[in-house]
Design a protein around this motif. Structure first.
Motif, PDB file in Angstrom:
ATOM      1  N   ALA A  25       0.681  -0.700   0.000  1.00  8.03           N
ATOM      2  CA  ALA A  25       0.000   0.000   0.000  1.00  8.03           C
ATOM      3  C   ALA A  25       1.065   1.095   0.000  1.00  8.03           C
ATOM      4  O   ALA A  25       2.117   0.910   0.273  1.00  8.03           O
ATOM      5  CB  ALA A  25      -0.768  -0.672   1.043  1.00  8.03           C
ATOM      6  N   ALA A  70      -0.730  -5.917  -4.720  1.00  7.27           N
ATOM      7  CA  ALA A  70      -1.228  -6.170  -3.366  1.00  7.27           C
ATOM      8  C   ALA A  70      -1.082  -7.644  -2.996  1.00  7.27           C
ATOM      9  O   ALA A  70      -0.629  -7.975  -1.893  1.00  7.27           O
ATOM     10  CB  ALA A  70      -2.689  -5.733  -3.263  1.00  7.27           C
ATOM     11  N   ALA A 122      -0.550  -3.929   1.672  1.00  5.97           N
ATOM     12  CA  ALA A 122      -1.423  -4.466   0.621  1.00  5.97           C
ATOM     13  C   ALA A 122      -2.840  -3.903   0.739  1.00  5.97           C
ATOM     14  O   ALA A 122      -3.465  -3.558  -0.273  1.00  5.97           O
ATOM     15  CB  ALA A 122      -1.450  -5.989   0.694  1.00  5.97           C
ATOM     16  N   ILE A 125      -3.012  -0.353  -0.590  1.00  2.00           N
ATOM     17  CA  ILE A 125      -2.988  -0.328  -2.054  1.00  2.00           C
ATOM     18  C   ILE A 125      -4.396  -0.560  -2.607  1.00  2.00           C
ATOM     19  O   ILE A 125      -4.860   0.153  -3.498  1.00  2.00           O
ATOM     20  CB  ILE A 125      -2.024  -1.403  -2.601  1.00  2.00           C
ATOM     21  CG1 ILE A 125      -0.574  -1.022  -2.301  1.00  2.00           C
ATOM     22  CG2 ILE A 125      -2.213  -1.577  -4.111  1.00  2.00           C
ATOM     23  CD1 ILE A 125       0.438  -2.082  -2.708  1.00  2.00           C
TER      24      ILE A 125
END
Length: 280
Positions: A25, A70, A122, A125
């Protein structure tokens, strides 16, 4: 020597690591190394993920690309690569780019040191709305990445730019100047050329984007590209590429000696096609 691998010829990332490949992310302008131990690496790798969101990428490709990164970050193979070196940590930042000056940070510098921090990155994101830009400035993306390294509070023993794209540089400064500036700083550039659509005369797309990335974009010790020619291979390619970068490995197949004095694809081909298109 540079290396390239198409997804169809990939060796399995899990084999490299002796495991399975199964898987799901704006940084503040602070001094780069403010601590007293500024000469001691605090992470194994500083990784800038630069993701193309130019207009030539359709919404489906953008969504698959986001999901691919991700899922790669929380995959078993990625976490195995992270654990391969005792105390291993990765400082990662993720931004999206299109034309020069259109760069958006999705994940500011974050340290991944295990499943928990990987899951947090992740999730961030995936939670960020997908957007779409305009032109393609690979040079702008590389130059932006260089600024991010300067602002990173985490020192790494390796610095890598992981750049994806589905077309040549057609906006901003020439790409080779930005590449050479990165290499002069000891930064490695790896590429993810996306070739899932046939080039169209109505666009600035080119044939042999993989050769363009090899000769005009990537560079540094062990630099490599991973070509995507089928949408269904997005996630596998992204996962394998990140695993190789985190583990400090390079593909052992598809070696391309960098012997030619002239690029096999002109490094200004994108700018030329853009000018030709504007005269129509």
């Amino acid at each position: 020597m540079r290396r390239c691998v198409s997804v169809g010829a990939l060796f399995v990332a899990g084999t490299i690591l002796g495991g399975d490949v199964a898987g799901i992310a704006a940084p503040s302008p602070k001094p780069r190394f403010a601590d007293t131990n500024h000469n001691v690496p605090s992470v194994n790798l500083e990784l800038v993920i630069a993701v193309d969101v130019s207009y030539s990428m359709d919404m489906d490709e953008l969504a698959i690309q986001r999901e691919g990164y991700a899922q790669a970050i929380v995959s078993k193979a990625f976490l195995q690569a992270l654990r391969a070196v005792p105390g291993s940590k990765v400082a990662v930042t993720y931004f999206e780019w299109s034309m020069s000056g259109d760069e958006k940070i999705i994940i500011p510098w974050s340290v991944i040191d295990g499943p928990g921090s990987a899951a947090a990155v992740a999730a961030e994101i995936m939670e960020t709305p997908i957007r779409r830009g305009s032109s393609t400035s690979i040079s702008g993306a590389i130059n932006f990445a260089l600024q991010l390294f300067d602002e990173n509070p985490h020192r790494g023993s390796r610095r890598v730019i992981d750049i994806s794209g589905d077309g040549p540089n057609n906006d901003g400064a020439p790409v080779t100047g930005a590449r050479d500036a990165a290499l002069a700083k000891g930064i490695i550039i790896n590429g993810l050329p996306i070739m899932v659509k046939e080039p169209s005369i109505s666009t600035v797309d080119i044939e042999h984007l993989d050769l363009y990335y090899e000769d005009c974009v990537i560079g540094g010790p062990g630099a490599f590209i991973m070509t995507i020619k089928d949408r269904k291979n997005f996630q596998e390619a992204i996962r394998t590429k990140l695993v190789l970068e985190v583990a400090g490995l390079t593909p052992e197949s598809g070696i391309v000696p960098a012997t030619a004095k002239e690029p096999r694809v002109p490094c200004l081909i994108g700018e030329r096609k853009s000018q030709e298109r504007g005269r129509r």
